[in-house]
Design a protein around this motif. Sequence first.
Motif, PDB file in Angstrom:
ATOM      1  N   THR A  58       0.834  -1.200   0.000  1.00 14.72           N
ATOM      2  CA  THR A  58       0.000   0.000   0.000  1.00 14.72           C
ATOM      3  C   THR A  58       0.869   1.251   0.000  1.00 14.72           C
ATOM      4  N   ARG A  64      -0.532   2.935  12.547  1.00 18.45           N
ATOM      5  CA  ARG A  64      -0.852   1.962  13.606  1.00 18.45           C
ATOM      6  C   ARG A  64      -0.295   0.590  13.232  1.00 18.45           C
ATOM      7  N   GLU A  65      -0.467   0.197  11.963  1.00 22.44           N
ATOM      8  CA  GLU A  65      -0.002  -1.123  11.534  1.00 22.44           C
ATOM      9  C   GLU A  65       1.511  -1.153  11.342  1.00 22.44           C
ATOM     10  N   VAL A  68       2.893  -2.135  14.579  1.00 18.87           N
ATOM     11  CA  VAL A  68       2.740  -3.578  14.826  1.00 18.87           C
ATOM     12  C   VAL A  68       3.823  -4.340  14.064  1.00 18.87           C
ATOM     13  N   ARG A  98       6.735  -3.561  26.112  1.00 22.97           N
ATOM     14  CA  ARG A  98       5.605  -3.691  27.034  1.00 22.97           C
ATOM     15  C   ARG A  98       6.038  -4.294  28.360  1.00 22.97           C
ATOM     16  N   ASP A 143      -3.380   0.600  24.905  1.00 19.03           N
ATOM     17  CA  ASP A 143      -2.983  -0.800  24.792  1.00 19.03           C
ATOM     18  C   ASP A 143      -2.429  -1.147  23.414  1.00 19.03           C
ATOM     19  N   ILE A 145       0.471  -1.174  20.373  1.00 20.40           N
ATOM     20  CA  ILE A 145       1.921  -1.214  20.217  1.00 20.40           C
ATOM     21  C   ILE A 145       2.369   0.097  19.588  1.00 20.40           C
TER      22      ILE A 145
ATOM     23  N   THR B  82      -3.670  -6.500   7.184  1.00 22.64           N
ATOM     24  CA  THR B  82      -4.476  -5.301   7.461  1.00 22.64           C
ATOM     25  C   THR B  82      -4.161  -4.194   6.456  1.00 22.64           C
ATOM     26  N   HIS B  86      -6.612  -2.244   3.830  1.00 19.45           N
ATOM     27  CA  HIS B  86      -6.710  -0.778   3.711  1.00 19.45           C
ATOM     28  C   HIS B  86      -6.578  -0.355   2.252  1.00 19.45           C
ATOM     29  N   ALA B  92     -10.027  -1.863   8.693  1.00 15.85           N
ATOM     30  CA  ALA B  92      -9.549  -3.068   9.375  1.00 15.85           C
ATOM     31  C   ALA B  92      -8.528  -2.690  10.427  1.00 15.85           C
ATOM     32  N   ALA B  93      -8.397  -3.537  11.430  1.00 12.70           N
ATOM     33  CA  ALA B  93      -7.379  -3.325  12.471  1.00 12.70           C
ATOM     34  C   ALA B  93      -6.814  -4.676  12.881  1.00 12.70           C
ATOM     35  N   SER B  94      -5.513  -4.705  13.151  1.00 14.72           N
ATOM     36  CA  SER B  94      -4.874  -5.943  13.586  1.00 14.72           C
ATOM     37  C   SER B  94      -4.928  -6.039  15.105  1.00 14.72           C
ATOM     38  N   VAL B  95      -4.983  -7.255  15.618  1.00 13.36           N
ATOM     39  CA  VAL B  95      -4.784  -7.478  17.051  1.00 13.36           C
ATOM     40  C   VAL B  95      -3.842  -8.660  17.263  1.00 13.36           C
ATOM     41  N   THR B  96      -2.902  -8.493  18.172  1.00 11.18           N
ATOM     42  CA  THR B  96      -2.012  -9.588  18.539  1.00 11.18           C
ATOM     43  C   THR B  96      -2.791 -10.563  19.427  1.00 11.18           C
ATOM     44  N   ARG B  98      -2.247 -11.148  22.493  1.00  7.51           N
ATOM     45  CA  ARG B  98      -2.490 -10.418  23.739  1.00  7.51           C
ATOM     46  C   ARG B  98      -3.690  -9.482  23.610  1.00  7.51           C
ATOM     47  N   GLN B  99      -3.722  -8.726  22.511  1.00  4.19           N
ATOM     48  CA  GLN B  99      -4.804  -7.760  22.335  1.00  4.19           C
ATOM     49  C   GLN B  99      -6.143  -8.458  22.089  1.00  4.19           C
ATOM     50  N   MET B 120     -11.538  -6.007  22.983  1.00  4.71           N
ATOM     51  CA  MET B 120     -10.983  -5.187  21.904  1.00  4.71           C
ATOM     52  C   MET B 120     -11.548  -5.618  20.550  1.00  4.71           C
ATOM     53  N   TYR B 124     -13.766  -3.215  17.949  1.00  5.15           N
ATOM     54  CA  TYR B 124     -13.472  -2.960  16.536  1.00  5.15           C
ATOM     55  C   TYR B 124     -14.629  -3.409  15.644  1.00  5.15           C
TER      56      TYR B 124
END
Lengths: 408, 408
Positions: A58, A64-65, A68, A98, A143, A145, B82, B86, B92-96, B98-99, B120, B124
Amino acid sequence: MALIVQKYGGTSVGSLDRIRNVANRIKKLRDEGNQVVAVVSAMGGVTDKLIGMARELTGEPAEREMDVLLSTGEQQSIALVTMALHELGVDAASVTGRQAGIRTTGSHTRGKIDSIDPTMMNQYLSEGKVVIVAGFQGLRNDDLIHTLGRGGSDLTAIAVASAVKADLCQILTDVDGVYTCDPRVVKDARKLPEISYDEMLEMASSGSKVMQSRSVEFAKKYGVIFEVRSSLNDNPGTIVTEEHDQMESVVIRGVSIERSQARLTITGIPDEPGMSARILGCLADAEINIDMIISNIAHDGMARHSFTMHSNDLGKAQAALKPVIATLPASKIETEAGIAKLSCVGIGMRSHSGVAAKMFEALGEAQINIGMITTSEIKIAVTVDETQIEDAARAVHTAFELDKVPSK
Amino acid sequence: MALIVQKYGGTSVGSLDRIRNVANRIKKLRDEGNQVVAVVSAMGGVTDKLIGMARELTGEPAEREMDVLLSTGEQQSIALVTMALHELGVDAASVTGRQAGIRTTGSHTRGKIDSIDPTMMNQYLSEGKVVIVAGFQGLRNDDLIHTLGRGGSDLTAIAVASAVKADLCQILTDVDGVYTCDPRVVKDARKLPEISYDEMLEMASSGSKVMQSRSVEFAKKYGVIFEVRSSLNDNPGTIVTEEHDQMESVVIRGVSIERSQARLTITGIPDEPGMSARILGCLADAEINIDMIISNIAHDGMARHSFTMHSNDLGKAQAALKPVIATLPASKIETEAGIAKLSCVGIGMRSHSGVAAKMFEALGEAQINIGMITTSEIKIAVTVDETQIEDAARAVHTAFELDKVPSK
C-alpha cells in the motif's frame, strides 16, 4: 559491582556472528561482577525489509499497523541475543517494550516515552539475570503497540537507565565517541573524554549525528549520565553529563559541520506585524525544517528574511512560499545552494569574549568568505561555500587548538 | 448479516500476492454484508527461518525465548494483511494474541488457551472494522508471550469464534474439505458435506491431518461449528459439527490411511501386575508416540505386547526398551517396519453390526493380509503391508460405497 545499561544498535546485532559478539561483550561485563541490562535494536536491514513489504502492499501504510509490523524486528533481536547469552552459560531473559513497562504517548511511529514501570526488569535483575530489552517500542495507554521513531533505541536505553537507577549507561555505536571534529575531515581531531548535555545538543543539531537530540534532552531532564563508545573495541568513549568544574576547561569543545545546505532569502517584505509568522507558517505546513533564521530591515524600509535548510528542501520551500509572495508586490525570492554550515560549540563561550573574532580571523586568514552568521549562548555558526567547508573546519580547529589536551 | 471467523494458514499468506488474495476474499465477504474476523498464521517459511537462526545460535534454544521469537511471525502477518485490506478501502485493524485477550496456560511453546476476553475485538467489530488476529499466540498469566504449538492458529480461530459468538468459523486451508478418503489414493473419493466432531477426531488420529485433534476437541467442547474449506477457490467445504439427525445416514463416514508405520512386539513378558506400565513408561519417557496397542497371553503363559509407531521412532523405541528387556530373561523384541494403517470411521458403527466382517471380506477379496486389528466405538483400524495400502483403501472405499451420495 555496578548496574550498567548498554544499548546496541542495528549494526551491532546485524548478523548472528555479531549477536555472538554482543553476547561475549555482555558476558565479560557480567564476569567482572556487574549487573547488565542491554537494549537492542532490530538486526540491521530487517526494519528496511519490513518497510519495503509494507510499501509494496500500500502506498501509505497505516501508522498503527507500521508499529505492529516494525516492533517485531526488536522482538526478534532480544530473543536471539538472549539465546546467544544462554549458549555462553549466562542467565538472561528478554523483555519486550511492554514487559519493560514502557508506556508511551503521542501519535503512531513517533512515540514519546511517558513512564517506565521497571518491575519485571528489577525482578530479573534480583534473580541474577542479564536483562535484554527491545529498544524503539512501548505500549500506549490505549494498549496499542507503539514505536518511538528515529533514535528510539537510544531513548529506550536512557529511559531504562533512569528507571532502574543504573550506575552507567553506555550507548554502543559505530563511532568511538564524540570528537572535537569529524576525524574524516580533521585528521588530528581528538576524542573528548567528556561533553556537557548542552554542548552535545548543539553538536547534534549542527550535524554531528552521533545521537538524536531528544535522547540527549531526555538524559539531561532526568540526569542520566551516559557514555558514547564503540561496540567494536574496548576503548573508553565520551561521557555526556551535566557540566561541572572538573570538566576540561575550554572555550570551544568542538567544531561541527553540516553539508548540502541552501539559503533562501525573501526581500521586499512589508515591515508589518504577523508577516514573519505567515512566512514561517507556510514552511512549517510544508514540513520543511529550517535551521538558521536571519531577519533585518533593508535601506528601503522593507524587511528581508533569510533561512537555511537542506538543499533537498529548497524546491519544496520555494513552492510553499509562492502563494504568500504573490500577495506581496515588492517581494522577491533569492536562493543559493552549495553552501555548508560550520559551528563552534562550547560552554566556555558563556564566560569568554572574543570567540567570534578569533573564529572569523581564522577563516579570513584561510581566505574563506563567511555568509550568514548566527549565535546562541554556547554556539557560533556561519555558512561558507561548500567547497571550502573542510578547509574552514581545519582552520578553526587549529585556531582553537582543539587537537591539544587542554591543561586543567 | 453474519459474523464469520476465518483462519488463513501460512501457505495462504505465503507471499505478498497471496496476502492480497486473502484481502480480496475478506473484502468479498464484507461486501456481502458480513462482519469478519480473520486469524492468520506466519507467512510460510518465516517460522522455519527463525527456528533456523535460533538453532544456529544454540543447540537447545530456551522455550521462553522461542515463544518471543516465533510470535513475531504472526505479528508481521496481521499488520501486512491489514495493510492490504486498507489498500482495498476496507476498514480493518490488527490485534495480537495479547490484544485479542487470549490468556494461556501450560509450558512454553505448547500453550493451551485458558480464556479469551474479546473486548478489543468486539469494540473494533462494533466500529465496522474487519479484525485481523494473530494466530498461534497468547499471553500467559505471568505476562509472558506464549505460543500454542502445532495447529495453534486453528485453535485460535475456534476459540475466537466461540468468544465473539460467531455464526460460522471457516478453516481455510490447502484442501477443499474432508474427503471419504485421500483423493490422491482413491480417485472417486467424495467430499463430505458434514462430519461429526467424533468422526473428525478419529480421522485426524488416523492420518487425515486436515487439523490437529486438539482444535477439534476444543470446538466440540465449546460447540463451535466450523467449516474446512479451500483458500484457493470458493467451493463449499466440509462442516464439522455435533452429530444430528439430518446428517447423511451412513455406517462409515470415511477411510483414512497412515503410512510409514512400524510394529514392535515384546514377547515373553511375565504376566505380573505393573509390567505393562513399566514398558509403556519407558516409551513415554523417550517421548515416543505409540498408536495401536495389543496385548495378550501366549500359550506358554507369558504375555506379549505389540505396538505400532512411526517407523522413524522404531530405533529409539528399541533402545528405550533395552534396560527393561535386560531384566526379563525370557523376553525378546521383534520388529516389523514397512506397514501401514487403514481406518474405517463412522458414527453409524454404533448402531450397525457386521462392519468389521464387511471390511475384512473386502480386504480378503483383494488378497490383502491383515496384521493387527484395533477398534473403538466408531473406528476399526487394521495394519497391512505398506505396498498394499492403496489397494486396501480402494477396496474398502468401494465395499462401503463411499463414492455414492447416500440416500437420506
